[in-house]
Write a protein that holds these residues in place. Sequence first.
Motif, PDB file in Angstrom:
ATOM      1  N   GLU A  65      -3.997 -14.841 -14.846  1.00 33.85           N
ATOM      2  CA  GLU A  65      -5.101 -15.658 -15.341  1.00 33.85           C
ATOM      3  C   GLU A  65      -6.036 -16.157 -14.234  1.00 33.85           C
ATOM      4  O   GLU A  65      -6.576 -17.269 -14.312  1.00 33.85           O
ATOM      5  CB  GLU A  65      -4.547 -16.871 -16.120  1.00 33.85           C
ATOM      6  N   MET A  66      -6.263 -15.353 -13.218  1.00 32.48           N
ATOM      7  CA  MET A  66      -7.057 -15.791 -12.075  1.00 32.48           C
ATOM      8  C   MET A  66      -8.475 -16.186 -12.464  1.00 32.48           C
ATOM      9  O   MET A  66      -8.975 -17.247 -12.085  1.00 32.48           O
ATOM     10  CB  MET A  66      -7.093 -14.697 -10.995  1.00 32.48           C
ATOM     11  N   ALA A  67      -9.160 -15.333 -13.234  1.00 31.84           N
ATOM     12  CA  ALA A  67     -10.547 -15.616 -13.608  1.00 31.84           C
ATOM     13  C   ALA A  67     -10.630 -16.836 -14.512  1.00 31.84           C
ATOM     14  O   ALA A  67     -11.516 -17.684 -14.350  1.00 31.84           O
ATOM     15  CB  ALA A  67     -11.172 -14.395 -14.288  1.00 31.84           C
ATOM     16  N   THR A  68      -9.701 -16.939 -15.453  1.00 26.71           N
ATOM     17  CA  THR A  68      -9.678 -18.113 -16.332  1.00 26.71           C
ATOM     18  C   THR A  68      -9.452 -19.384 -15.527  1.00 26.71           C
ATOM     19  O   THR A  68     -10.122 -20.408 -15.749  1.00 26.71           O
ATOM     20  CB  THR A  68      -8.579 -17.950 -17.398  1.00 26.71           C
ATOM     21  N   ALA A  69      -8.520 -19.337 -14.595  1.00 23.54           N
ATOM     22  CA  ALA A  69      -8.240 -20.512 -13.761  1.00 23.54           C
ATOM     23  C   ALA A  69      -9.468 -20.922 -12.961  1.00 23.54           C
ATOM     24  O   ALA A  69      -9.763 -22.125 -12.824  1.00 23.54           O
ATOM     25  CB  ALA A  69      -7.066 -20.225 -12.829  1.00 23.54           C
ATOM     26  N   GLN A  70     -10.207 -19.963 -12.441  1.00 27.97           N
ATOM     27  CA  GLN A  70     -11.419 -20.278 -11.685  1.00 27.97           C
ATOM     28  C   GLN A  70     -12.444 -20.986 -12.566  1.00 27.97           C
ATOM     29  O   GLN A  70     -13.102 -21.948 -12.132  1.00 27.97           O
ATOM     30  CB  GLN A  70     -12.013 -19.003 -11.101  1.00 27.97           C
ATOM     31  N   ARG A  71     -12.584 -20.544 -13.802  1.00 29.80           N
ATOM     32  CA  ARG A  71     -13.512 -21.198 -14.732  1.00 29.80           C
ATOM     33  C   ARG A  71     -13.098 -22.638 -14.999  1.00 29.80           C
ATOM     34  O   ARG A  71     -13.923 -23.553 -15.028  1.00 29.80           O
ATOM     35  CB  ARG A  71     -13.562 -20.443 -16.061  1.00 29.80           C
ATOM     36  N   VAL A  72     -11.792 -22.829 -15.211  1.00 31.19           N
ATOM     37  CA  VAL A  72     -11.290 -24.178 -15.499  1.00 31.19           C
ATOM     38  C   VAL A  72     -11.506 -25.107 -14.314  1.00 31.19           C
ATOM     39  O   VAL A  72     -11.970 -26.247 -14.464  1.00 31.19           O
ATOM     40  CB  VAL A  72      -9.797 -24.114 -15.890  1.00 31.19           C
ATOM     41  N   VAL A  73     -11.183 -24.639 -13.117  1.00 26.84           N
ATOM     42  CA  VAL A  73     -11.348 -25.476 -11.915  1.00 26.84           C
ATOM     43  C   VAL A  73     -12.814 -25.854 -11.723  1.00 26.84           C
ATOM     44  O   VAL A  73     -13.135 -27.010 -11.393  1.00 26.84           O
ATOM     45  CB  VAL A  73     -10.797 -24.752 -10.675  1.00 26.84           C
ATOM     46  N   ALA A  74     -13.724 -24.912 -11.951  1.00 22.13           N
ATOM     47  CA  ALA A  74     -15.157 -25.202 -11.797  1.00 22.13           C
ATOM     48  C   ALA A  74     -15.589 -26.314 -12.749  1.00 22.13           C
ATOM     49  O   ALA A  74     -16.402 -27.180 -12.387  1.00 22.13           O
ATOM     50  CB  ALA A  74     -15.976 -23.943 -12.052  1.00 22.13           C
ATOM     51  N   GLU A  75     -15.039 -26.323 -13.955  1.00 24.23           N
ATOM     52  CA  GLU A  75     -15.363 -27.386 -14.917  1.00 24.23           C
ATOM     53  C   GLU A  75     -14.758 -28.722 -14.488  1.00 24.23           C
ATOM     54  O   GLU A  75     -15.419 -29.766 -14.533  1.00 24.23           O
ATOM     55  CB  GLU A  75     -14.854 -26.999 -16.310  1.00 24.23           C
ATOM     56  N   LEU A  76     -13.493 -28.692 -14.070  1.00 27.08           N
ATOM     57  CA  LEU A  76     -12.823 -29.929 -13.682  1.00 27.08           C
ATOM     58  C   LEU A  76     -13.489 -30.587 -12.483  1.00 27.08           C
ATOM     59  O   LEU A  76     -13.563 -31.829 -12.397  1.00 27.08           O
ATOM     60  CB  LEU A  76     -11.349 -29.648 -13.369  1.00 27.08           C
ATOM     61  N   GLU A  77     -13.969 -29.790 -11.557  1.00 28.04           N
ATOM     62  CA  GLU A  77     -14.593 -30.345 -10.357  1.00 28.04           C
ATOM     63  C   GLU A  77     -15.826 -31.178 -10.686  1.00 28.04           C
ATOM     64  O   GLU A  77     -16.188 -32.095  -9.925  1.00 28.04           O
ATOM     65  CB  GLU A  77     -14.965 -29.219  -9.394  1.00 28.04           C
ATOM     66  N   GLN A  78     -16.473 -30.897 -11.805  1.00 26.97           N
ATOM     67  CA  GLN A  78     -17.640 -31.685 -12.213  1.00 26.97           C
ATOM     68  C   GLN A  78     -17.249 -33.057 -12.757  1.00 26.97           C
ATOM     69  O   GLN A  78     -18.102 -33.933 -12.916  1.00 26.97           O
ATOM     70  CB  GLN A  78     -18.431 -30.923 -13.294  1.00 26.97           C
ATOM     71  N   LEU A  79     -15.961 -33.256 -13.056  1.00 21.85           N
ATOM     72  CA  LEU A  79     -15.499 -34.481 -13.710  1.00 21.85           C
ATOM     73  C   LEU A  79     -14.781 -35.421 -12.743  1.00 21.85           C
ATOM     74  O   LEU A  79     -14.303 -36.475 -13.161  1.00 21.85           O
ATOM     75  CB  LEU A  79     -14.583 -34.114 -14.881  1.00 21.85           C
ATOM     76  N   SER A  80     -14.680 -35.038 -11.496  1.00 20.08           N
ATOM     77  CA  SER A  80     -14.157 -35.884 -10.413  1.00 20.08           C
ATOM     78  C   SER A  80     -12.794 -36.501 -10.689  1.00 20.08           C
ATOM     79  O   SER A  80     -12.599 -37.715 -10.575  1.00 20.08           O
ATOM     80  CB  SER A  80     -15.165 -37.004 -10.092  1.00 20.08           C
ATOM     81  N   PRO A  81     -11.786 -35.689 -11.056  1.00 19.46           N
ATOM     82  CA  PRO A  81     -10.433 -36.248 -11.105  1.00 19.46           C
ATOM     83  C   PRO A  81      -9.995 -36.670  -9.709  1.00 19.46           C
ATOM     84  O   PRO A  81     -10.600 -36.274  -8.705  1.00 19.46           O
ATOM     85  CB  PRO A  81      -9.582 -35.089 -11.640  1.00 19.46           C
ATOM     86  N   ASP A  82      -8.980 -37.492  -9.626  1.00 22.34           N
ATOM     87  CA  ASP A  82      -8.525 -37.969  -8.324  1.00 22.34           C
ATOM     88  C   ASP A  82      -7.871 -36.861  -7.510  1.00 22.34           C
ATOM     89  O   ASP A  82      -7.845 -36.932  -6.277  1.00 22.34           O
ATOM     90  CB  ASP A  82      -7.538 -39.131  -8.520  1.00 22.34           C
ATOM     91  N   ARG A  83      -7.342 -35.840  -8.177  1.00 25.46           N
ATOM     92  CA  ARG A  83      -6.759 -34.718  -7.461  1.00 25.46           C
ATOM     93  C   ARG A  83      -6.734 -33.505  -8.385  1.00 25.46           C
ATOM     94  O   ARG A  83      -6.450 -33.635  -9.581  1.00 25.46           O
ATOM     95  CB  ARG A  83      -5.332 -35.053  -7.011  1.00 25.46           C
ATOM     96  N   ILE A  84      -7.040 -32.349  -7.822  1.00 22.28           N
ATOM     97  CA  ILE A  84      -6.859 -31.085  -8.531  1.00 22.28           C
ATOM     98  C   ILE A  84      -5.902 -30.242  -7.700  1.00 22.28           C
ATOM     99  O   ILE A  84      -6.155 -29.982  -6.521  1.00 22.28           O
ATOM    100  CB  ILE A  84      -8.187 -30.330  -8.732  1.00 22.28           C
ATOM    101  N   VAL A  85      -4.813 -29.844  -8.310  1.00 18.88           N
ATOM    102  CA  VAL A  85      -3.824 -28.993  -7.644  1.00 18.88           C
ATOM    103  C   VAL A  85      -3.890 -27.609  -8.294  1.00 18.88           C
ATOM    104  O   VAL A  85      -3.782 -27.486  -9.516  1.00 18.88           O
ATOM    105  CB  VAL A  85      -2.407 -29.570  -7.770  1.00 18.88           C
ATOM    106  N   THR A  86      -4.070 -26.587  -7.490  1.00 14.42           N
ATOM    107  CA  THR A  86      -4.192 -25.227  -8.013  1.00 14.42           C
ATOM    108  C   THR A  86      -3.060 -24.349  -7.473  1.00 14.42           C
ATOM    109  O   THR A  86      -2.276 -24.772  -6.621  1.00 14.42           O
ATOM    110  CB  THR A  86      -5.546 -24.604  -7.634  1.00 14.42           C
ATOM    111  N   GLY A  87      -2.996 -23.133  -7.970  1.00 14.73           N
ATOM    112  CA  GLY A  87      -2.012 -22.165  -7.480  1.00 14.73           C
ATOM    113  C   GLY A  87      -0.591 -22.435  -7.918  1.00 14.73           C
ATOM    114  O   GLY A  87       0.362 -21.953  -7.295  1.00 14.73           O
ATOM    115  N   LEU A  88      -0.408 -23.178  -9.011  1.00 13.62           N
ATOM    116  CA  LEU A  88       0.934 -23.563  -9.442  1.00 13.62           C
ATOM    117  C   LEU A  88       1.614 -22.460 -10.250  1.00 13.62           C
ATOM    118  O   LEU A  88       0.982 -21.725 -10.998  1.00 13.62           O
ATOM    119  CB  LEU A  88       0.861 -24.835 -10.287  1.00 13.62           C
ATOM    120  N   GLY A  89       2.928 -22.380 -10.112  1.00 11.96           N
ATOM    121  CA  GLY A  89       3.739 -21.531 -10.969  1.00 11.96           C
ATOM    122  C   GLY A  89       3.795 -20.062 -10.620  1.00 11.96           C
ATOM    123  O   GLY A  89       3.801 -19.224 -11.529  1.00 11.96           O
TER     124      GLY A  89
END
Length: 401
Positions: free
Chosen positions: A30-54
Amino acid sequence: MSTELTNAEINHLITFRQALHRRPDLSGQEMATAQRVVAELEQLSPDRIVTGLGPWAEPDGTALGGTGIAALFESGKDGPTLLFRCELDGLPIEERSDVPYCSELETKAHLCGHDGHMAILLALAMRLGKQRPASGRVILVFQPAEETGKGARALLQDPEFATRLPKPDMAFALHNLPGLGLGSVALKSGAMCCASRGIRIQLEGKTSHASMPQDGISPVEAMMTIAAGLNGLSNGLDAGQELDTSYKLVTITHMSVGEPCFGVAPGAGEIWATLRTVTDDVMGGLVKAAETLASNAAKTAGLSLHIEEDDVFDACTNAQETTAMVAKALAAEGIRTEEQTEPMRWSEDFGQFGHHCPSTLFVLGSGIDQPQLHNPDFDFPDALTPVGARIFERIIRDRLG
């Protein structure tokens, strides 16, 4: 109080969901899907985004997974950690649909609604971005490989999950369900989804000329014995059998023997079967019975035997505490709720989260006349996105403020 989404945000979520629908990724890829999700989350300024899990490796060494994402929203005050999970993966099925955003990839499609589940969690992230919880924290998990039963286990066993994120105290998830009224919820405590696993029984003997079958060791009789015996282990074939702790179902999904020719008596064969029970304990006994059956048949026929397991799903069991939290949120939001009397026959790897903390999975109706999950014309109703987000946010506000 809930932080309502604007019309512009809802339209953005629809566009996002339909873009995911056009370009689905299969389990563990799901690499491409994950990239889309991260791009959206980055606009919402969570305190931390952890990627590459599992991440995990297949028996042949193939590296899969590593696409999991977690977004952390902190209050800055003491309190419990609530986790909400959705799935990243699509299915290896050809979509047959006339929607303008139909899958553009051959034999890949979002026919289970995971694209919609991602949109719901992104909507929740939008709400949390506007208003953090008053105490504690929230983790939003976008998990790989639910369809194969490998993603939740890989994510939860990943040291990065334990070291870079707080330990969840409670976990929640939903799954859309055709046949249930649009926007309604079915909820139950206790057994929610069946345990299941696939077993691959491989038999090896010796080929011979078709005119002299006695000179070989054929797996045919053993396969017939095993197939009949596997069916005999089931009681779930009885339409009146309740889904209780005695429920057992063995479904033979594939059989092959020899090569497609007339001159050779076969020397090898395979049987694939899916085993299904309500509890993990009963599953353990059913697996042992199936393996013993295959072993005895192989020994009698003079065949070598190899058994592999795949698509392993633990039972999904809803904790009383977290189920009560969902019920309270549904009542507060005025969501029509039905009592679910039996577990779902299908499996869900969200059950892995229940081994780590109290957890609840509930089903959100996607319409009475909606095509069933995994059908080639299924499509997630976008009207469910704000509904799912409202329910999740109410759980958060009720517990964390």
